[in-house]
Structure formats: structure tokens, C-alpha cells
Design a protein around this motif. Structure first.
Motif, PDB file in Angstrom:
ATOM      1  N   VAL A   1       0.812  -1.225   0.000  1.00 22.38           N
ATOM      2  CA  VAL A   1       0.000   0.000   0.000  1.00 22.38           C
ATOM      3  C   VAL A   1       0.842   1.271   0.000  1.00 22.38           C
ATOM      4  O   VAL A   1       0.532   2.229  -0.721  1.00 22.38           O
ATOM      5  N   VAL A   2       1.933   1.297   0.754  1.00 20.84           N
ATOM      6  CA  VAL A   2       2.742   2.522   0.805  1.00 20.84           C
ATOM      7  C   VAL A   2       3.384   2.769  -0.554  1.00 20.84           C
ATOM      8  O   VAL A   2       3.326   3.887  -1.092  1.00 20.84           O
TER       9      VAL A   2
ATOM     10  N   PRO B   1      -9.477   7.935   2.871  1.00 17.47           N
ATOM     11  CA  PRO B   1      -8.197   8.632   3.053  1.00 17.47           C
ATOM     12  C   PRO B   1      -7.494   8.879   1.722  1.00 17.47           C
ATOM     13  O   PRO B   1      -7.616   8.099   0.765  1.00 17.47           O
ATOM     14  N   LEU B   2      -6.728   9.956   1.682  1.00 21.75           N
ATOM     15  CA  LEU B   2      -5.979  10.356   0.494  1.00 21.75           C
ATOM     16  C   LEU B   2      -5.049   9.248   0.013  1.00 21.75           C
ATOM     17  O   LEU B   2      -4.890   9.033  -1.196  1.00 21.75           O
ATOM     18  N   MET B   3      -4.436   8.545   0.952  1.00 19.78           N
ATOM     19  CA  MET B   3      -3.516   7.451   0.575  1.00 19.78           C
ATOM     20  C   MET B   3      -4.199   6.466  -0.375  1.00 19.78           C
ATOM     21  O   MET B   3      -3.616   6.031  -1.371  1.00 19.78           O
TER      22      MET B   3
ATOM     23  N   GLY C   1      -8.894  12.012   8.687  1.00 18.98           N
ATOM     24  CA  GLY C   1      -8.845  11.158   7.495  1.00 18.98           C
ATOM     25  C   GLY C   1     -10.219  10.722   7.026  1.00 18.98           C
ATOM     26  O   GLY C   1     -10.480  10.631   5.831  1.00 18.98           O
TER      27      GLY C   1
ATOM     28  N   LEU D   1      -5.004   7.527   8.971  1.00 18.33           N
ATOM     29  CA  LEU D   1      -5.731   6.571   8.121  1.00 18.33           C
ATOM     30  C   LEU D   1      -7.190   7.008   7.979  1.00 18.33           C
ATOM     31  O   LEU D   1      -7.441   8.122   7.556  1.00 18.33           O
ATOM     32  N   ASP D   2      -8.113   6.135   8.350  1.00 21.59           N
ATOM     33  CA  ASP D   2      -9.537   6.403   8.136  1.00 21.59           C
ATOM     34  C   ASP D   2     -10.246   6.889   9.396  1.00 21.59           C
ATOM     35  O   ASP D   2     -11.475   6.882   9.452  1.00 21.59           O
TER      36      ASP D   2
ATOM     37  N   ILE E   1       3.415   1.948   7.228  1.00 20.80           N
ATOM     38  CA  ILE E   1       2.298   2.522   7.989  1.00 20.80           C
ATOM     39  C   ILE E   1       2.651   2.611   9.478  1.00 20.80           C
ATOM     40  O   ILE E   1       2.998   1.599  10.102  1.00 20.80           O
TER      41      ILE E   1
ATOM     42  N   GLU F   1      -1.239  10.954   5.505  1.00 20.44           N
ATOM     43  CA  GLU F   1      -1.261  11.744   4.275  1.00 20.44           C
ATOM     44  C   GLU F   1      -2.280  12.884   4.353  1.00 20.44           C
ATOM     45  O   GLU F   1      -3.354  12.671   4.895  1.00 20.44           O
ATOM     46  N   PRO F   2      -1.939  14.057   3.786  1.00 21.96           N
ATOM     47  CA  PRO F   2      -0.802  14.349   2.913  1.00 21.96           C
ATOM     48  C   PRO F   2       0.546  14.509   3.613  1.00 21.96           C
ATOM     49  O   PRO F   2       1.545  14.562   2.921  1.00 21.96           O
TER      50      PRO F   2
ATOM     51  N   SER G   1       3.971   6.253   7.446  1.00 24.31           N
ATOM     52  CA  SER G   1       2.890   6.574   6.521  1.00 24.31           C
ATOM     53  C   SER G   1       1.544   6.415   7.240  1.00 24.31           C
ATOM     54  O   SER G   1       1.470   5.919   8.359  1.00 24.31           O
ATOM     55  N   GLY G   2       0.490   6.855   6.569  1.00 26.64           N
ATOM     56  CA  GLY G   2      -0.848   6.787   7.165  1.00 26.64           C
ATOM     57  C   GLY G   2      -1.343   8.146   7.632  1.00 26.64           C
ATOM     58  O   GLY G   2      -2.443   8.251   8.173  1.00 26.64           O
TER      59      GLY G   2
ATOM     60  N   GLY H   1     -15.215   9.948   2.970  1.00 31.45           N
ATOM     61  CA  GLY H   1     -14.654   9.204   4.089  1.00 31.45           C
ATOM     62  C   GLY H   1     -13.424   8.390   3.730  1.00 31.45           C
ATOM     63  O   GLY H   1     -12.941   7.605   4.548  1.00 31.45           O
TER      64      GLY H   1
ATOM     65  N   VAL I   1      -3.546   5.339  -4.436  1.00 34.92           N
ATOM     66  CA  VAL I   1      -3.435   3.949  -4.917  1.00 34.92           C
ATOM     67  C   VAL I   1      -4.324   3.762  -6.146  1.00 34.92           C
ATOM     68  O   VAL I   1      -3.896   3.197  -7.168  1.00 34.92           O
TER      69      VAL I   1
END
Lengths: 326, 326
Positions: A11-12, B259-261, A256, A293-294, A75, A55-56, A52-53, B257, B265
Motif C-alpha cells: 500500500v505505501v 483517506p488520500l492514501m 482522514g 488513516l480512516d 504505515i 497523508e498528505p 505513513s498513514g 470518508g 493507490v
């Protein structure tokens, strides 16, 4: 858990590939995101990074007037010293490099190790520790570094862009950290792709006050309440640590998963709170900038501005996530 | 359901108050968001609007180079004719006003009624109907208007800013609509503040292909799959309706809802798909622009650019949610 990913392992990398595909101003090399145009002779290089996680943060702030490079870890995991070392050497334009480090044990260790490994580059560092929620935490000795990292990156990046020497750029970065405070509130947990389930349980009736950006526990869990009261709780926590007065920069930051509409509702309440203390919101940001994250929820970050910091905040910036005045 | 709101009844007003507090370039009057500097003599006024819950659309696109005014309705509810009429009269600089209308029955009726009520202002209108998912739907005769609304607002706004006459501004708006297509995929439902529970049920194992921005059903419900396959499903739907070729503008848009990450992707996969068709992604946007409250998922919008449309896309814009080049 449903996420827009290919695999938890990729994912990253997948997201970084998408990021540089979307932004021709960026280059990705060995898991470091750089400005495409490379270092400028005589300019202090500004490097940040972290798990990570969020972002931005940080790669979304690479560009003119802000960072020269960002080192994304996996992450919620620190970047490795090799990444940071390579970034530091690559962005050096002969005037030295500033490391902007969020205060987490792993980040601090790995940035320190990179600074020792690097050859023929003068390195200074600033530790961001703006989160008033807890003194120590799961991954931190001292306060955590959260939303104010953006303030430090923007203002130090602006001064570096003007050609100031390393000592001055480092000094203004520390000054911004000292003048900034943050406090976050979570409505929900976040779910890492690898775990596939929420990092912690938060009942439908409760919120977590003082949440960290990796789901670390905060000060207390209290029943859900209207935005006005949640905004006041966050603002009181900040104000109690660093009284709001004169000109303040206010960021209402989404974690997020929170819609922009709700962040504006919170901003209206925070602005009223600040006015109620006799201070003035002279600059502001509302949006998802330093995320988890979310997670649903928000964090409040404030910085007490003076004329010089206001001028540096207003200076042109051209990055994927922050752009004005150029 | 936990939301950062005071009450379900006040959420639109509270959010608008926060928005104008955060952005001194905006003014709020009688539930219409205007540019603070008011209309410019001789410039075509550009007005849009629609139900709230899609932030930053539309009020986040009010500013230099884009909209002159936005008329937000209640959540997922059309603005009323009075709002639209007032906005139209207020932004007229003597050169007429363009209405940009997403194709939903209520919006169409209320904009039409406003255009009839308005006095001494020449009004033209463009209907945005970019969503290839379904022909008719819950609130629509014909195709729904979704993500491409942003493209229409940006490009028509740029031409209006240059001083083009109403007929030309309306023509380019229609051209952008004709050259644009969208398709959305939901991982979760959205929850309106008033209902307090998800608008529809979507099992943990499934996604909804062709979702509307009000949770309207799409084409099919299929098992969750990797981002690469979801991106290909959306891109195939678009490509099947309007073949991708030459230069394309691509927006990977979050539904509120997500996330940008994860959006990055998806963007990486869409970019690979477009290249695979022999076309070029020459411009792009990745982020939450045309949302559906707290829904998780994404929509893909593409516009086939030519030199003129590219130039208008690149023209300076200065709004809360879209800003470059000035």
C-alpha cells in the motif's frame, strides 16, 4: 474492513507511485519523495519524514517553499536511517540540511542515526512536540508531535527558500514548535491495512479526548456531545497550556475519515472560542492535513503568530497539499 | 452515528458560517456564498448550487477563475428558487449569468424557475450529466450530474474571467460536459445527519458499482476486490461510453470518508489503464472534491482535453478548494 488497496504489503509503495504520477513536480527514488527540480545551490535543505498513514503529511508538503524531501516509513512505522541519510545527502545544496522530526522514539533514533552516518553535510534538527494531551505515551518520551509539524515545515521551509542560513532556519523551526499546541479528538478508531480491524474499541456513545495520530490513548473517554462542546474541550486544552492571545493561526484538521462539512462546523466554534479569549484568528486552515488513516475526528492546532511568522506563513508555497501565492 | 455537528437542523448553516470565517475571500448572504469582492462589470457571472453534503462542491469553488456564487440547499436537497434568483441578480455584471446545474429533477426545476423569475438579467444554463452508471435514477431523468461538474465550473469560470460573452461561456460549459464521463464505486453507505443511520445497507463483503452521490443505487453489487480491479471497472465503464484517447484530464475523487492514501493507490491504477489505451493523462486531480457526506469509496471522472480546454484548465484559480497559478 474495506480499503482501496491492492495488498496490505504494497500500500505505501502503491500510494507513492500514484502520488508521483499525479504530481509531476515530485520525484520518487529509493522510497524518498523529492522535488523534481533537485536541490538549489546555497539553499538549506529541509527534510522530514515519519510513518505513513498521515497523508498528505509529509510527501504532500514537498515543493517550493516547504520541504525538499520526505521520507515515508511503512504505515505508522519510522523511516529507516538509510532513507533519511540518502535524502539528506541528495538535498544538500552546500548550506546544510534541517531535519524536522515528530517526537516519537523510533523517528528520533532513526533521524539521529542518519545524521551521524551522513558525510560532509551539516545537519541541524528540530523536534516537534506540540500535542498537549499527554506527557508520555505509547511511542513517546515527552509530548507527541502532531499537527504543528505542518506549521514548522511551512515556516522553516519559507525561510530556507529565502536563503537564510541553517542556524536561522533551525531557530525559526524551534520557535514555531514552542509557539504551537495541538489537541485531538477521535470519534472512531483507525484501521491499519495489515491489522484489518480497528486498532482500539470506541463505543458508538463515546469519543476519545487527546487521541494520538496512531490511535494512542488520550486523556479520557467521554460521552459524545455536540461539536460546540467538543471544539471547546480541544480549545480549552490548548489554551490551558499556552494562553491564546493576539494573532493566532488555527488549523482544524480532519483525521482522514471526517467530511469537510463537519470540519467547518468545528472551525466556526473554535473561531468563536478564540474571539471569546480576546485573541484573533488571523490565519487558518481547514481540511485533512495530518491524518490517521480512516479515523473520524479532528485535531486543533494553533500557533501564536507575530509579524515575521505571519510573513513566512504567507510566503509562496507550491506543494500537492498546500499551495498559494505564487 | 457520530458526527461533528451541533444539531441536524443547523448543520448546513453552521458549516457555511465556518466556511466564511475560514475564508475571508467569501461572503455569505441569505444562504448564498459569494466572492467577497462582488461582481465585475462586463464579466459573465457563473452560478452553481445544489444540495449540501458534497463539500467542497459548490461553495468551495467560489472565487477568482471559477464561480461567482454558490447556492447550497439543505443536505441532498435542491436550493430554492429564491436563493438562485438572488444569486443571479447579485452577480450580474451586465453581461449575463450562466447557471451550472447538475442533472437532478429538483435542481433543474428550481434553477428553471429562478431563471424565469429573474428580471433584466440574461441567463443561460448548462446541464451536467456525466455519470455513465445509469440512464435514469431515483432523482433523475437522464444521466446524473456528478464529478464533471467541477470540470465545467473550472473551465467555464476561466473563460468568463477572461471576459468572453455569455454564449461562448455557455458553449464551452456544454462542450466540457459532452467530453466528460464519470463512474463511482461505494465501499460504504453515507449517513445523513437527519436520518442518523446509513441510507442503504452494503455488506462488509460487497461494493456498489455506479453509486450516485446521494447514495442512489448503481448498476450492480459485487464482491469487494483489490484497488486495481475496482479502478479498472470504473475506467472500463467510462471508456466504454467515451473512448479514452489523446490528452485526458483525470480526477480520482474521494466520496468523503476515504483517506488520500487510498485515492493515490487508485490513481496509479487509473493512470496505468489510460496509458494502456494509448491515451495520456496530461492533467489530474486526486482528493475529496465532490463528496457524499461520510461515504467511503471513489469516483473517476475524465475529460478529453484539447489545447483550448487545457489552457482554460490551467488558467489561474483562487478558491478555497482549488487554487493555482495566480
Amino acid at each position: 474492513m474495506k480499503k482501496l488497496i491492492n495488498t496490505a504489503d504494497s500500500v505505501v509503495e502503491d500510494a507513492l507511485n500514484g502520488m508521483v504520477a499525479a504530481h509531476p513536480s515530485l520525484r520518487l527514488r529509493d522510497r524518498v519523495v523529492y522535488r523534481a527540480e533537485g536541490p538549489r545551490r546555497g539553499k538549506v535543505g529541509v527534510v522530514s519524514g515519519g510513518g505513513s498513514g498521515h497523508e498528505p503529511l509529509h510527501a504532500g508538503f514537498v515543493g517550493h517553499g516547504m520541504l525538499d524531501a520526505a521520507c515515508p516509513g511503512e504505515i505508522f512505522t519510522s523511516p529507516v536511517p538509510d532513507q533519511i541519510m540518502e535524502a539528506t545527502q541528495a538535498v544538500d545544496g552546500g548550506a546544510g540540511v534541517l531535519h524536522i522530526i515528530k517526537n516519537y522514539t523510533g523517528d528520533v533514533l532513526n533521524f539521529e542515526m542518519a545524521a551521524e552516518l551522513v558525510e560532509d553535510v551539516e545537519v541541524a534538527s528540530v523536534l516537534v512536540d506540540d500535542d498537549v494531551a499527554v506527557q508520555d505515551s505509547l511511542y513517546t518520551a515527552g509530548r507527541r508531535g502532531t499537527g504543528a509539524t505542518l506549521f514548522v515545515e511551512k515556516i522553516a521551509g519559507a525561510l530556507a527558500e529565502e536563503g537564510a542560513p541553517l542556524a536561522e532556519v533551525a531557530a525559526v523551526a524551534r520557535e514555531v514548535d514552542e509557539r504551537s499546541r495541538s489537541f485531538g479528538i477521535a470519534l472512531t478508531s483507525c484501521t491499519t491495512p495489515a491489522a484489518g480491524k480497528p486498532l482500539f474499541d470506541l463505543p458508538e456513545t463515546d469519543v476519545e479526548l487527546g487521541i494520538g495520530i496512531h490511535g494512542e490513548p488520550g486523556r479520557a473517554r467521554v460521552p459524545m456531545r455536540p461539536a460546540r462542546e467538543l471544539a471547546a474541550l480541544a480549545a480549552e486544552a490548548v489554551h490551558g497550556d499556552l494562553p491564546l492571545r493576539d494573532d493566532v493561526l488555527v488549523m482544524v484538521n480532519g483525521m482522514g475519515g471526517t467530511p469537510l462539512m463537519e470540519l467547518y462546523v468545528v472551525f466556526a466554534e473554535v473561531a468563536a472560542f478564540v474571539r471569546g479569549k480576546g485573541a484573533r484568528v488571523t490565519r487558518s486552515l481547514v481540511g485533512n492535513y495530518v491524518t490517521s488513516l480512516d479515523m473520524q475526528g479532528f485535531s486543533l492546532s494553533v500557533c501564536r503568530l507575530d509579524d515575521r511568522l505571519t510573513r513566512l506563513w504567507d510566503a509562496p508555497v507550491e506543494t500537492p497539499a498546500l499551495r498559494w501565492g505564487r
